[in-house]
Motif scaffolding. Structure first.
Motif, PDB file in Angstrom:
ATOM      1  N   VAL A 111       0.840  -1.212   0.000  1.00 54.89           N
ATOM      2  CA  VAL A 111       0.000   0.000   0.000  1.00 54.89           C
ATOM      3  C   VAL A 111       0.867   1.251   0.000  1.00 54.89           C
ATOM      4  O   VAL A 111       0.604   2.213  -0.739  1.00 54.89           O
ATOM      5  N   GLU A 136       2.391   1.715  -3.397  1.00 51.35           N
ATOM      6  CA  GLU A 136       1.399   2.209  -4.354  1.00 51.35           C
ATOM      7  C   GLU A 136       1.155   3.703  -4.165  1.00 51.35           C
ATOM      8  O   GLU A 136       1.017   4.445  -5.142  1.00 51.35           O
ATOM      9  N   LYS A 137       1.100   4.160  -2.925  1.00 54.58           N
ATOM     10  CA  LYS A 137       0.909   5.589  -2.662  1.00 54.58           C
ATOM     11  C   LYS A 137       2.112   6.395  -3.135  1.00 54.58           C
ATOM     12  O   LYS A 137       1.971   7.504  -3.662  1.00 54.58           O
ATOM     13  N   LYS A 150       1.893   6.728  -6.821  1.00 57.49           N
ATOM     14  CA  LYS A 150       0.781   7.567  -7.269  1.00 57.49           C
ATOM     15  C   LYS A 150       1.010   9.044  -6.983  1.00 57.49           C
ATOM     16  O   LYS A 150       0.708   9.900  -7.833  1.00 57.49           O
ATOM     17  N   TYR A 151       1.541   9.372  -5.787  1.00 52.29           N
ATOM     18  CA  TYR A 151       1.598  10.770  -5.363  1.00 52.29           C
ATOM     19  C   TYR A 151       2.993  11.387  -5.397  1.00 52.29           C
ATOM     20  O   TYR A 151       3.115  12.612  -5.519  1.00 52.29           O
TER      21      TYR A 151
END
Length: 369
Positions: free
Chosen positions: A327, A330-331, A334-335
């Motif tokens: 997780v 993935e963050k 993405k950011y």
């Protein structure tokens, strides 16, 4: 030069294709569908268009310094200390991307194939292969990519044609329902995790033959790699729908599990895994090779190969500490990855290109006087 190998225009293009596909083939469909829903393929086309605009920019910089890597001419343009700082920052960028790529390998293997195996063991196995590839140099790596490329294309064709019975065109309707903002939000991570990372090929430019043809080769490789990713994303949305695609961590792998041709050809997800293993090996090795070569050039060493083992150990630790779990990774992708890649994939190269342009104008002006 620390690297004496030479690669052909064809090999350069194949390296770009396989690097572009890389680990993105597993995660890009989810990112596009989560933001742009059934218009995820449109977001992919937007990202590809912007990615293609970056290539002439990279070529202009690389062609201006045909015999040097970006680590070498950074020092020429910015001076000894500032140039070394920029080179070390590029080395850090390449290493972090290599660490993220290695972590993606470990996460995929432990969640989909061998959950009982420690992730460290997977890192060791893959790193051993990558270190061997890096120590052999860019020429053997390019030849390996050239040999493996037809296999990747064959597996991709088998995967695509096998999914035809599962396609439901209503899954992409209505077209352009979400509007432009979600499409842009979906395109940004795709650009950051795929196309801005192509700046790493400025470390390989000097080793390519016929540098005057590199622009078309670079554009062709980026275009083909981008089309493959968009087509896989479109297939995922067409067969599973945007909501299911967005929920899956690895939607392309889940997509391959849906294949069922006459109740005979089923569950051939190993095809997608085969494509992924080849492309992500190339991507990780290119990043690791660029890291070792960049550091050796910055420190004025006579060889980069003896750095591969200690850098491999650092890379393994880096892959573990970049995020405590999937997780968090993935963050990060993405950011954080997009603005981070924008800095190294656009801002710094643009700075170097601008400085070199002003210096060339100054030289021409002085010579005319």
């Amino acid at each position: 030069m620390l690297e004496n190998g030479k690669i052909s225009i064809r090999q350069f293009s194949i390296l770009v294709i396989l690097f572009t596909v890389g680990g993105s083939i597993l995660i890009v469909p989810s990112g596009l569908a989560s933001e742009a829903k059934q218009d995820g393929w449109i977001a992919g086309l937007l990202a590809l268009g912007i990615g293609l605009l970056l290539i002439p920019f990279y070529y202009a910089l690389g062609h201006r310094f045909q015999d040097k890597t970006i680590s070498e001419y950074s020092e020429d343009l910015l001076g000894k200390w500032v140039g070394k700082l920029i080179s070390l920052l590029f080395f850090t960028y390449f290493m972090i991307n290599a660490g993220l790529t290695l972590r993606n390998i470990g996460d995929f293997m432990t969640t989909q194939f061998i959950p009982e195996t420690p992730i460290e063991a997977i890192f060791i196995v893959f790193l051993a292969i990558v270190i061997i590839g890096t120590r052999n140099g860019i020429e053997p790596l390019s030849r390996s990519a050239e040999v493996l490329f037809p296999l990747v294309i064959l597996l991709f064709i088998i995967l695509s044609t096998s999914l035809i019975p599962e396609i439901k065109f209503e899954n992409i309707q209505p077209v352009y329902e979400v509007g432009i903002k979600p499409i842009i939000r979906g395109a940004i991570p795709f650009i950051g995790s795929t196309f801005l990372e192509l700046v790493v090929f400025l470390m390989i430019f000097p080793f390519a033959n016929k540098t005057n043809q590199l622009r078309n080769s670079f554009l062709t490789g980026t275009l083909i790699g981008g089309i493959i990713l968009i087509f896989i994303s479109l297939l995922a949305i067409l067969t599973m729908g945007s909501e299911v695609t967005a929920r899956h961590l690895y939607p392309s792998y889940a997509l391959a599990r849906k294949i069922n041709v006459a109740d005979f050809l089923t569950r051939i997800e190993a095809i997608l895994a085969g494509i992924w293993f080849v492309t992500i090996f190339i991507k990780l090795t290119v990043f690791f090779y660029a890291s070792a070569l960049s550091l050796a050039q910055t420190l004025k060493l006579k060889d980069y190969r003896f750095l591969t083992l200690p850098l491999g150990m650092i890379l393994m630790v880096l892959a573990l500490v970049l995020g405590p779990n999937i997780v968090a990774i993935e963050k990060f992708n993405k950011y954080i990855l997009a603005p981070y890649s924008f800095t190294f994939g656009f801002v710094f190269p643009m700075l170097l290109l601008a400085i070199s342009t002003f210096r060339m104008k100054g030289v021409k002006k002085n010579s005319s006087q």
